[in-house]
Design a protein around this motif. Structure first.
Motif, mmCIF file in Angstrom:
data_model
loop_
_atom_site.group_PDB
_atom_site.id
_atom_site.type_symbol
_atom_site.label_atom_id
_atom_site.label_comp_id
_atom_site.label_asym_id
_atom_site.label_seq_id
_atom_site.Cartn_x
_atom_site.Cartn_y
_atom_site.Cartn_z
ATOM 1 N N ILE A 114 8.692 -22.839 11.887
ATOM 2 C CA ILE A 114 7.514 -21.985 12.023
ATOM 3 C C ILE A 114 6.846 -21.955 10.658
ATOM 4 O O ILE A 114 7.517 -21.845 9.628
ATOM 5 N N ILE A 115 5.521 -22.055 10.667
ATOM 6 C CA ILE A 115 4.760 -21.995 9.432
ATOM 7 C C ILE A 115 3.887 -20.758 9.475
ATOM 8 O O ILE A 115 3.168 -20.524 10.450
ATOM 9 N N GLU A 116 3.966 -19.961 8.429
ATOM 10 C CA GLU A 116 3.122 -18.777 8.291
ATOM 11 C C GLU A 116 2.186 -19.020 7.119
ATOM 12 O O GLU A 116 2.635 -19.203 5.983
ATOM 13 N N ALA A 117 0.888 -19.071 7.394
ATOM 14 C CA ALA A 117 -0.118 -19.263 6.350
ATOM 15 C C ALA A 117 -0.737 -17.910 6.032
ATOM 16 O O ALA A 117 -1.271 -17.248 6.912
ATOM 17 N N ILE A 118 -0.642 -17.518 4.779
ATOM 18 C CA ILE A 118 -1.230 -16.249 4.335
ATOM 19 C C ILE A 118 -2.340 -16.609 3.358
ATOM 20 O O ILE A 118 -2.073 -17.071 2.255
ATOM 21 N N VAL A 128 6.630 -20.236 4.472
ATOM 22 C CA VAL A 128 5.530 -19.312 4.199
ATOM 23 C C VAL A 128 4.688 -19.943 3.093
ATOM 24 O O VAL A 128 5.197 -20.231 2.005
ATOM 25 N N VAL A 129 3.406 -20.175 3.396
ATOM 26 C CA VAL A 129 2.518 -20.848 2.448
ATOM 27 C C VAL A 129 1.393 -19.889 2.045
ATOM 28 O O VAL A 129 0.749 -19.278 2.898
ATOM 29 N N VAL A 130 1.197 -19.769 0.732
ATOM 30 C CA VAL A 130 0.136 -18.919 0.192
ATOM 31 C C VAL A 130 -0.781 -19.779 -0.672
ATOM 32 O O VAL A 130 -0.396 -20.868 -1.101
ATOM 33 N N PRO A 131 -1.995 -19.296 -0.945
ATOM 34 C CA PRO A 131 -2.886 -20.055 -1.840
ATOM 35 C C PRO A 131 -2.289 -20.127 -3.241
ATOM 36 O O PRO A 131 -1.417 -19.336 -3.604
ATOM 37 N N ASP A 132 -2.781 -21.067 -4.028
ATOM 38 C CA ASP A 132 -2.372 -21.119 -5.426
ATOM 39 C C ASP A 132 -2.759 -19.789 -6.068
ATOM 40 O O ASP A 132 -3.867 -19.290 -5.869
ATOM 41 N N GLN A 133 -1.837 -19.228 -6.821
ATOM 42 C CA GLN A 133 -2.029 -17.897 -7.392
ATOM 43 C C GLN A 133 -2.703 -17.929 -8.762
ATOM 44 O O GLN A 133 -2.953 -16.887 -9.335
ATOM 45 N N CYS A 151 6.053 -20.910 -0.677
ATOM 46 C CA CYS A 151 5.431 -21.776 -1.681
ATOM 47 C C CYS A 151 3.929 -21.582 -1.743
ATOM 48 O O CYS A 151 3.309 -21.092 -0.803
ATOM 49 N N GLU A 152 3.381 -22.024 -2.860
ATOM 50 C CA GLU A 152 1.934 -22.113 -3.002
ATOM 51 C C GLU A 152 1.498 -23.433 -2.365
ATOM 52 O O GLU A 152 2.269 -24.387 -2.294
ATOM 53 N N ILE A 153 0.261 -23.487 -1.925
ATOM 54 C CA ILE A 153 -0.243 -24.668 -1.210
ATOM 55 C C ILE A 153 -0.095 -25.944 -2.043
ATOM 56 O O ILE A 153 0.199 -27.003 -1.492
ATOM 57 N N SER A 154 -0.221 -25.867 -3.344
ATOM 58 C CA SER A 154 -0.107 -27.072 -4.174
ATOM 59 C C SER A 154 1.318 -27.633 -4.190
ATOM 60 O O SER A 154 1.520 -28.796 -4.527
ATOM 61 N N ASP A 155 2.299 -26.820 -3.809
ATOM 62 C CA ASP A 155 3.702 -27.244 -3.808
ATOM 63 C C ASP A 155 4.241 -27.550 -2.409
ATOM 64 O O ASP A 155 5.432 -27.809 -2.255
ATOM 65 N N ILE A 156 3.387 -27.514 -1.402
ATOM 66 C CA ILE A 156 3.871 -27.581 -0.026
ATOM 67 C C ILE A 156 4.662 -28.859 0.263
ATOM 68 O O ILE A 156 5.698 -28.809 0.915
#
Length: 183
Positions: free
Chosen positions: A69-73, A121-126, A162-167
């Motif tokens: 399951i992928i959760e995009a925040i 769980v994927v978040v934008p680059d912080q 992870c951050e999107i750049s590390d996915i």
């Protein structure tokens, strides 16, 4: 704030490259209306009541088996509470339903011991060098040390944040660490 649709499409691009022969369900894609996770605790002896507990972003299946399951925040900076929220929810999930726009819903029980799945769980680059970026790594370690994923009550095999750049690298490590053989 990151544009949600673009963010999800970026994640989907990576997921679809990794899972070439598996089925990927994504809201608004291939007739999927939404994906719903349910918990079915026994409230009345002999009867079960379903409780909707979450709407994840994507679900990857290999045949009838839920793999990931992928959760995009898409909120940035992303509060830790939002990041870790999906983890306990996925632990107690007992059923997943893919609601199709044509009404032909797909229902999968996650009640047996072979139902364990992965969560990403994927978040934008912080932000480069941001303390929030370091916090992502800390959250991974902190929650892996606190949560009992081996419990008979958990359907979550493992997770990664992870951050999107590390996915790419984080997804590959998650799959390798859990012996998922992907074509």
């Amino acid at each position: 704030m990151v544009k949600t649709e673009e963010f999800v499409n970026q994640i989907y691009g990576v997921i679809s490259e990794t899972f070439k022969t598996e089925t990927i369900h994504l809201k608004g894609n291939n007739g999927v209306n939404n994906i719903v996770l349910f918990d079915e605790p026994e409230l009345i002896p002999g009867e079960k009541s379903r409780y909707r507990i979450a709407y994840p972003t994507m679900a990857v299946f290999n045949g009838e088996k839920l793999i990931l399951i992928i959760e995009a925040i898409s909120k940035a900076p992303t509060p830790p509470k939002e990041i870790v929220g999906p983890i306990p929810v996925c632990m107690i999930t007992r059923k997943i339903i893919i609601n199709k726009k044509n009404g032909q819903n797909l229902e999968y029980s996650l009640a047996d011991k072979d139902s364990k799945f992965l969560l990403l769980v994927v978040v934008p680059d912080q932000g480069e060098g941001s303390p929030k970026s370091d916090q992502i790594s800390d959250l991974n370690e902190k929650f892996k040390g606190v949560l009992d994923l081996d419990s008979e009550y958990s359907n979550l095999e493992d997770f990664a944040i992870c951050e999107i750049s590390d996915i790419d690298s984080v997804l590959n490590k998650l799959l390798l660490d859990n012996n998922e053989n992907i074509q």
